[in-house]
Design a protein around this motif. Sequence first.
Motif, short mmCIF file in Angstrom:
data_model
loop_
_atom_site.label_atom_id
_atom_site.label_comp_id
_atom_site.label_asym_id
_atom_site.label_seq_id
_atom_site.Cartn_x
_atom_site.Cartn_y
_atom_site.Cartn_z
N HIS A 9 0.82 -1.17 0.08
CA HIS A 9 0.14 -0.01 0.08
C HIS A 9 0.76 1.34 0.07
CE1 HIS A 9 -3.39 -2.66 1.91
NE2 HIS A 9 -3.19 -2.71 0.59
N ALA A 10 1.97 1.39 0.73
CA ALA A 10 2.80 2.40 0.82
C ALA A 10 3.37 2.86 -0.56
CB ALA A 10 3.70 2.40 1.98
N GLU A 11 3.93 1.90 -1.13
CA GLU A 11 4.42 2.00 -2.60
C GLU A 11 3.31 2.43 -3.50
OE1 GLU A 11 4.71 -0.76 -0.54
OE2 GLU A 11 6.66 -1.29 -0.72
N ALA A 12 2.09 1.83 -3.52
CA ALA A 12 0.85 2.12 -4.33
C ALA A 12 0.76 3.82 -4.18
CB ALA A 12 -0.24 1.14 -4.11
N LEU A 13 0.77 3.96 -2.76
CA LEU A 13 0.32 5.65 -2.44
C LEU A 13 1.47 6.48 -3.20
CD1 LEU A 13 -1.87 6.92 -1.24
CD2 LEU A 13 -0.89 7.08 0.79
N ARG A 56 -6.43 6.68 -5.51
CA ARG A 56 -5.73 6.93 -4.13
C ARG A 56 -6.72 6.73 -2.97
NH1 ARG A 56 -5.69 11.70 -0.85
NH2 ARG A 56 -3.68 11.99 -0.02
N ALA A 57 -8.12 7.17 -3.49
CA ALA A 57 -9.24 6.66 -2.20
C ALA A 57 -9.31 5.31 -1.91
CB ALA A 57 -10.43 7.30 -2.56
N ARG A 58 -8.93 4.28 -2.87
CA ARG A 58 -9.05 2.81 -2.44
C ARG A 58 -7.82 2.43 -1.53
NH1 ARG A 58 -8.46 -0.38 -7.72
NH2 ARG A 58 -9.19 -2.15 -6.33
N VAL A 59 -6.68 2.97 -1.88
CA VAL A 59 -5.71 2.78 -0.97
C VAL A 59 -5.70 3.22 0.36
CG1 VAL A 59 -3.16 2.94 -0.80
CG2 VAL A 59 -3.92 2.86 -3.16
N LEU A 60 -6.43 4.44 0.46
CA LEU A 60 -6.74 5.03 1.84
C LEU A 60 -7.75 4.21 2.53
CD1 LEU A 60 -6.74 8.75 0.87
CD2 LEU A 60 -5.08 7.40 1.82
N ASP A 112 -12.35 8.44 6.58
CA ASP A 112 -12.62 9.90 5.98
C ASP A 112 -12.13 10.40 5.04
OD1 ASP A 112 -14.08 9.86 8.38
OD2 ASP A 112 -12.75 11.01 9.63
N GLU A 113 -10.68 10.33 4.64
CA GLU A 113 -10.22 10.69 3.42
C GLU A 113 -10.45 9.82 2.25
OE1 GLU A 113 -5.71 11.48 4.23
OE2 GLU A 113 -6.09 10.36 5.86
N ALA A 114 -10.79 8.54 2.47
CA ALA A 114 -11.32 7.75 1.32
C ALA A 114 -12.59 8.20 0.96
CB ALA A 114 -11.09 6.26 1.89
N PHE A 115 -13.41 8.36 1.66
CA PHE A 115 -14.93 8.74 1.33
C PHE A 115 -15.03 10.09 0.68
CE2 PHE A 115 -16.59 5.99 4.69
CZ PHE A 115 -17.36 4.84 3.57
N ALA A 116 -14.04 11.10 1.23
CA ALA A 116 -13.95 12.31 0.59
C ALA A 116 -13.37 12.14 -0.89
CB ALA A 116 -13.13 13.34 1.37
N GLY A 117 -12.31 11.35 -1.10
CA GLY A 117 -11.91 11.21 -2.35
C GLY A 117 -12.71 10.32 -3.17
N LEU A 118 -13.43 9.41 -2.65
CA LEU A 118 -14.37 8.68 -3.53
C LEU A 118 -15.81 9.67 -4.05
CD1 LEU A 118 -14.34 5.41 -1.59
CD2 LEU A 118 -13.51 5.80 -3.92
N GLY A 119 -16.16 10.56 -3.06
CA GLY A 119 -17.10 11.39 -3.39
C GLY A 119 -16.73 12.48 -4.53
N ALA A 120 -15.61 12.57 -4.47
CA ALA A 120 -15.08 13.74 -5.77
C ALA A 120 -15.14 13.03 -7.11
CB ALA A 120 -13.95 14.38 -5.28
N ASN A 137 -17.05 4.10 -15.24
CA ASN A 137 -16.39 4.36 -14.02
C ASN A 137 -17.24 4.88 -12.75
OD1 ASN A 137 -13.42 3.96 -14.45
ND2 ASN A 137 -13.74 5.23 -16.26
N GLU A 138 -18.31 5.16 -13.31
CA GLU A 138 -19.29 5.70 -12.06
C GLU A 138 -19.38 4.28 -11.17
OE1 GLU A 138 -23.81 6.92 -11.25
OE2 GLU A 138 -23.24 6.75 -13.35
N GLY A 139 -19.89 3.20 -12.19
CA GLY A 139 -20.04 1.97 -11.37
C GLY A 139 -18.86 1.42 -10.64
N ARG A 140 -17.58 1.46 -11.00
CA ARG A 140 -16.31 1.47 -10.59
C ARG A 140 -16.20 2.10 -8.94
NH1 ARG A 140 -12.05 -1.07 -13.06
NH2 ARG A 140 -11.39 -1.21 -11.01
N VAL A 141 -16.65 3.31 -8.92
CA VAL A 141 -16.33 4.19 -7.70
C VAL A 141 -17.52 3.51 -6.81
CG1 VAL A 141 -16.50 6.57 -6.85
CG2 VAL A 141 -15.26 6.23 -8.96
#
Length: 400
Positions: A250-254, A277-281, A288-296, A309-313
């Motif tokens: 995960h660190a390498e992915a981020l 990025r949100a998936r890794v988080l 909290d960071e993940a949900f914010a990124g996924l919402g955007a 991609n809407e379905g993927r998110v």
Amino acid sequence: MSYQSLPPAAARLYRLLAMHPGADFDADLATALDPDGEELLTTLAKAGLLRASHGDRYSFSSLAQGHALQQLHRTDSAAEQLAALRAMVWWYVDRAIAADKVISAQRWRLSERYADVPAFDGDDAEAMDLLEPDRANFVQVATAAYESEMDDAVLALAEALWGLYFHRQLYADWKTVNEVAVRAAVRREDKRAEARMRCQLGFRHYALDDFAAARAEFVAAVAVEPADHPRGLATDLESLALAHFSLGEHAEALDCIERAIPLAPQDQQRALLSHHRARVLSALGRYDEAFAGLGAALKHTQDKGDRYNEGRVLASIGETFLRTGEPAKAAAELGRALAAMVEKRRMFQEAVVRGLLSQAHEQLGDRAAALDEARKAHAILHVLEHPREPVARQRLDELS
């Protein structure tokens, strides 16, 4: 009617079609060799020199093709034969490009050919259906083009077939065409193309859950990508991030994602990177960071009308709710994701979403619904002959 009785134009088409790389072909291919090609095909079929079949397709018998090749070598020069082969190869390239402009509408491309080819008039599923009958031909065309040193055509074809192979999980074709394309890029000393083809080949390994092999190809793509091509490097790093993520690194992915984001020139590419990025988080528990990124990311896909991609998110949002112990919310988001994947006919992603839905229903105490979704996920993976099929079967056994 015998060959000797054919009108000259029909006889010429008969000879040139004998070089076609593949067992059968669409009638429209003949127009690449003669403006009146489709009419001449009717003449050849009536003469018994070609066989007409369903879907406006034609083929030779083995005896007729042997005779046509014999006449070709007697009548047509090497230059004429090469010109005919080139015309057929580029017909296939243009057909694939027209479809790909619909299948992968938001994807950036290297081939300049895209600027000259109109998009297919239909939706993405119809575009893939258009290409399906020529699957075997595309493999043969790529090989024939490579052997004739038509490296530009090989690379354009491989790039154009990416969406078909990715979404329809055509693993064997994907491997063959992209391995040929890597060799073409190396022979051409085209580093940008080599990086792109290695990424496409790496995604074939990734799609089959061979994440170590995928990582190796993505690392090679990063290494070969020219410094003056930041968009390509962003894609290479994004791809490498996915391999690291799937290997639990995960660190390498981020790190790869953070390096890629400032290099990406397109809103679409940056949005996809933000989703990753949100998936890794989420996997790291930074919800909290993940949900914010996924919402955007979700807003971007909806604004663009990018249903896939809407379905993927939505699936990633549902998976994150599973991690936070909120199965009811997970089931709601996963239901929306499933509708998108069924609508877009993305079978593998449908199986993934159904697997997650099965987990949500199980956590909600609805074992019957969990079993139903698990059964449907397993059936899809079985049809696709995907490496995850044994795991899906084991889950079925556990739920049963």
